[in-house]
Scaffold this motif. Structure first.
Motif, mmCIF file in Angstrom:
data_model
loop_
_atom_site.group_PDB
_atom_site.id
_atom_site.type_symbol
_atom_site.label_atom_id
_atom_site.label_comp_id
_atom_site.label_asym_id
_atom_site.label_seq_id
_atom_site.Cartn_x
_atom_site.Cartn_y
_atom_site.Cartn_z
ATOM 1 N N SER A 1 -48.323 3.568 -10.840
ATOM 2 C CA SER A 1 -48.819 2.296 -10.287
ATOM 3 C C SER A 1 -47.739 1.513 -10.031
ATOM 4 O O SER A 1 -47.994 0.489 -9.366
ATOM 5 C CB SER A 1 -49.544 1.513 -11.893
ATOM 6 O OG SER A 1 -48.598 1.545 -12.853
ATOM 7 N N ARG B 1 -44.726 -2.013 -5.639
ATOM 8 C CA ARG B 1 -43.831 -1.893 -4.622
ATOM 9 C C ARG B 1 -44.329 -1.790 -3.306
ATOM 10 O O ARG B 1 -43.798 -2.433 -2.318
ATOM 11 C CB ARG B 1 -43.123 -0.367 -4.764
ATOM 12 C CG ARG B 1 -42.118 -0.297 -5.951
ATOM 13 C CD ARG B 1 -41.516 1.235 -6.368
ATOM 14 N NE ARG B 1 -40.871 0.901 -7.568
ATOM 15 C CZ ARG B 1 -39.489 0.939 -7.481
ATOM 16 N NH1 ARG B 1 -38.635 0.735 -6.271
ATOM 17 N NH2 ARG B 1 -38.657 0.799 -8.501
ATOM 18 N N ARG C 1 -52.305 -8.851 -9.683
ATOM 19 C CA ARG C 1 -52.588 -7.714 -10.660
ATOM 20 C C ARG C 1 -53.806 -7.290 -10.539
ATOM 21 O O ARG C 1 -54.559 -6.455 -10.610
ATOM 22 C CB ARG C 1 -52.129 -7.960 -12.037
ATOM 23 C CG ARG C 1 -50.564 -8.488 -12.021
ATOM 24 C CD ARG C 1 -50.228 -8.465 -13.624
ATOM 25 N NE ARG C 1 -50.120 -6.951 -14.040
ATOM 26 C CZ ARG C 1 -49.019 -6.083 -13.950
ATOM 27 N NH1 ARG C 1 -48.081 -6.684 -13.243
ATOM 28 N NH2 ARG C 1 -49.043 -5.277 -14.505
ATOM 29 N N ARG D 1 -46.581 0.012 -16.630
ATOM 30 C CA ARG D 1 -46.274 -1.037 -17.830
ATOM 31 C C ARG D 1 -47.218 -1.449 -18.705
ATOM 32 O O ARG D 1 -47.133 -1.723 -19.830
ATOM 33 C CB ARG D 1 -45.730 -2.288 -17.135
ATOM 34 C CG ARG D 1 -44.423 -1.926 -16.024
ATOM 35 C CD ARG D 1 -43.152 -2.064 -17.055
ATOM 36 N NE ARG D 1 -42.002 -2.192 -16.373
ATOM 37 C CZ ARG D 1 -41.370 -1.504 -15.535
ATOM 38 N NH1 ARG D 1 -42.142 -0.058 -15.053
ATOM 39 N NH2 ARG D 1 -40.291 -1.593 -14.863
ATOM 40 N N ARG E 1 -33.905 -7.353 -16.681
ATOM 41 C CA ARG E 1 -35.085 -7.180 -16.161
ATOM 42 C C ARG E 1 -36.061 -6.999 -17.484
ATOM 43 O O ARG E 1 -37.155 -7.078 -17.554
ATOM 44 C CB ARG E 1 -34.853 -5.631 -15.193
ATOM 45 C CG ARG E 1 -36.474 -5.310 -14.872
ATOM 46 C CD ARG E 1 -36.352 -5.291 -13.194
ATOM 47 N NE ARG E 1 -35.853 -4.049 -12.595
ATOM 48 C CZ ARG E 1 -36.664 -3.177 -12.194
ATOM 49 N NH1 ARG E 1 -38.088 -3.390 -12.052
ATOM 50 N NH2 ARG E 1 -36.048 -2.262 -11.629
ATOM 51 N N ARG F 1 -42.802 -12.281 -19.585
ATOM 52 C CA ARG F 1 -43.724 -12.652 -18.402
ATOM 53 C C ARG F 1 -45.085 -12.965 -19.025
ATOM 54 O O ARG F 1 -45.386 -12.381 -20.075
ATOM 55 C CB ARG F 1 -43.708 -11.954 -17.256
ATOM 56 C CG ARG F 1 -44.413 -10.509 -17.453
ATOM 57 C CD ARG F 1 -44.614 -10.033 -16.023
ATOM 58 N NE ARG F 1 -45.288 -8.625 -16.282
ATOM 59 C CZ ARG F 1 -44.960 -7.635 -15.444
ATOM 60 N NH1 ARG F 1 -44.442 -7.580 -14.613
ATOM 61 N NH2 ARG F 1 -45.638 -6.401 -15.792
HETATM 62 O O1 CDP Z 1 -39.012 2.373 -12.985
HETATM 63 P P1 CDP Z 1 -38.849 0.882 -12.210
HETATM 64 O O2 CDP Z 1 -39.118 -0.096 -13.119
HETATM 65 O O3 CDP Z 1 -37.676 0.865 -11.402
HETATM 66 O O4 CDP Z 1 -40.068 0.989 -10.937
HETATM 67 P P2 CDP Z 1 -41.493 0.974 -11.209
HETATM 68 O O5 CDP Z 1 -42.208 1.522 -12.321
HETATM 69 O O6 CDP Z 1 -41.990 1.541 -9.773
HETATM 70 O O7 CDP Z 1 -41.853 -0.389 -11.289
HETATM 71 C C1 CDP Z 1 -41.458 -1.608 -10.303
HETATM 72 C C2 CDP Z 1 -41.968 -2.961 -10.946
HETATM 73 O O8 CDP Z 1 -43.305 -3.269 -10.777
HETATM 74 C C3 CDP Z 1 -41.476 -3.242 -12.310
HETATM 75 O O9 CDP Z 1 -40.142 -3.955 -12.380
HETATM 76 C C4 CDP Z 1 -42.525 -3.955 -12.929
HETATM 77 O O10 CDP Z 1 -42.427 -5.295 -12.869
HETATM 78 C C5 CDP Z 1 -44.035 -3.806 -11.921
HETATM 79 N N1 CDP Z 1 -45.169 -2.860 -12.371
HETATM 80 C C6 CDP Z 1 -45.922 -3.735 -13.165
HETATM 81 O O11 CDP Z 1 -45.655 -4.885 -13.374
HETATM 82 N N2 CDP Z 1 -46.930 -3.114 -13.740
HETATM 83 C C7 CDP Z 1 -47.124 -1.661 -13.774
HETATM 84 N N3 CDP Z 1 -48.099 -0.982 -14.083
HETATM 85 C C8 CDP Z 1 -46.128 -1.145 -12.766
HETATM 86 C C9 CDP Z 1 -45.116 -1.864 -12.480
#
Ligand code: CDP
Length: 221
Positions: free
Chosen positions: A33, A38, A109, A130, A180, A187
């Motif tokens: 996700s 991204r 979202r 997340r 972060r 948030r």
């Molecule tokens: O592992 P990393 O946080 O570097 O990267 P990612 O999993 O690709 O997620 C990038 C950003 O997307 C995160 O910092 C979250 O703010 C957001 N994200 C989110 O809000 N909800 C998700 N289900 C996945 C990512």
């Protein structure tokens, strides 16, 4: 219903690698996700949008075409954003920061919900993110929350960046990770937190194989 294993956790907890290997092991589909956030951040940037313009970014999230294109052996999935292969751009820190910025906009979202639910197909789904266990798949029968100390996550990131030849310090990385974490947990929309029924796995000091084995026991006790 098709079974779902949700794997949530902070940046650097190893979610990406673990989720991929667990999905392979189970023969289940995978939802990355973070790649969707991204991709939207990237598309918004490419269109010259101001990332804090909630309305413009929401329209962008509603209209951006995101496609995952697995390679023949499944090891190298390419991500197409509006038909352009953006896989490499999406891995950058800039894309991560853009993702984190637009991910705090609630209607953005919302615009990604249907797309994510569509990944739930037989024989099963591993969903990495997340808010997989809390918001997107609250009824998932299997939920894991991966953590690791900020120091350990900074060390992992440091190793990755060093291998790429980038010049960073461990202390500055750890500060960024802590900042972060704080932003993601505080948030207003979809704050990062474990679902109450999630199995917490602290990966500090564990290698990838050990974590994969541990996560698999949640699905196959
Ligand atoms: O592992 P990393 O946080 O570097 O990267 P990612 O999993 O690709 O997620 C990038 C950003 O997307 C995160 O910092 C979250 O703010 C957001 N994200 C989110 O809000 N909800 C998700 N289900 C996945 C990512």
């Amino acid at each position: 219903p098709v079974p779902v294993l949700t794997i949530d956790g902070p940046s650097g907890s190893g979610k990406g690698t673990i989720s991929r290997q667990v999905a392979e092991h189970l023969g289940w589909r995978l939802l990355d996700s973070g790649a969707l956030y991204r991709a939207v951040g990237y598309a918004a940037g490419a269109a010259g949008l101001d990332l804090s313009d909630a309305e413009a970014v929401t329209r962008c999230a509603q209209t951006t075409k995101i496609r995952f294109q697995p390679s023949a052996d499944g090891s190298d999935t390419r991500i197409l954003v509006n038909g352009h292969d953006a896989t490499d751009e999406l891995r950058t820190e800039t894309a991560g920061a853009a993702a984190s910025a637009i991910a705090s906009i609630a209607p953005v979202r919302q615009a990604l919900v249907e797309l994510q639910l569509g990944f739930r197909k037989a024989p099963g789904l591993v969903a990495d993110g997340r808010d997989m266990g809390t918001v997107i798949f609250p009824d998932a029968p299997f939920k894991v929350f991966l953590t690791a100390s900020a120091a350990e996550r900074a060390k992992r990131r440091y190793k990755q960046l060093k291998e790429k030849g980038l010049n960073v310090t461990l202390a500055s990385l750890q500060r960024e990770i802590e900042a972060r974490d704080h932003r993601d947990a505080s948030r207003a929309v979809a704050p990062l937190r474990p679902a109450p029924e999630a199995v917490l796995v602290d990966t500090t000091g564990m290698d990838i194989d050990q974590v994969v084995a541990k996560v698999l026991t949640v699905v196959q006790p």
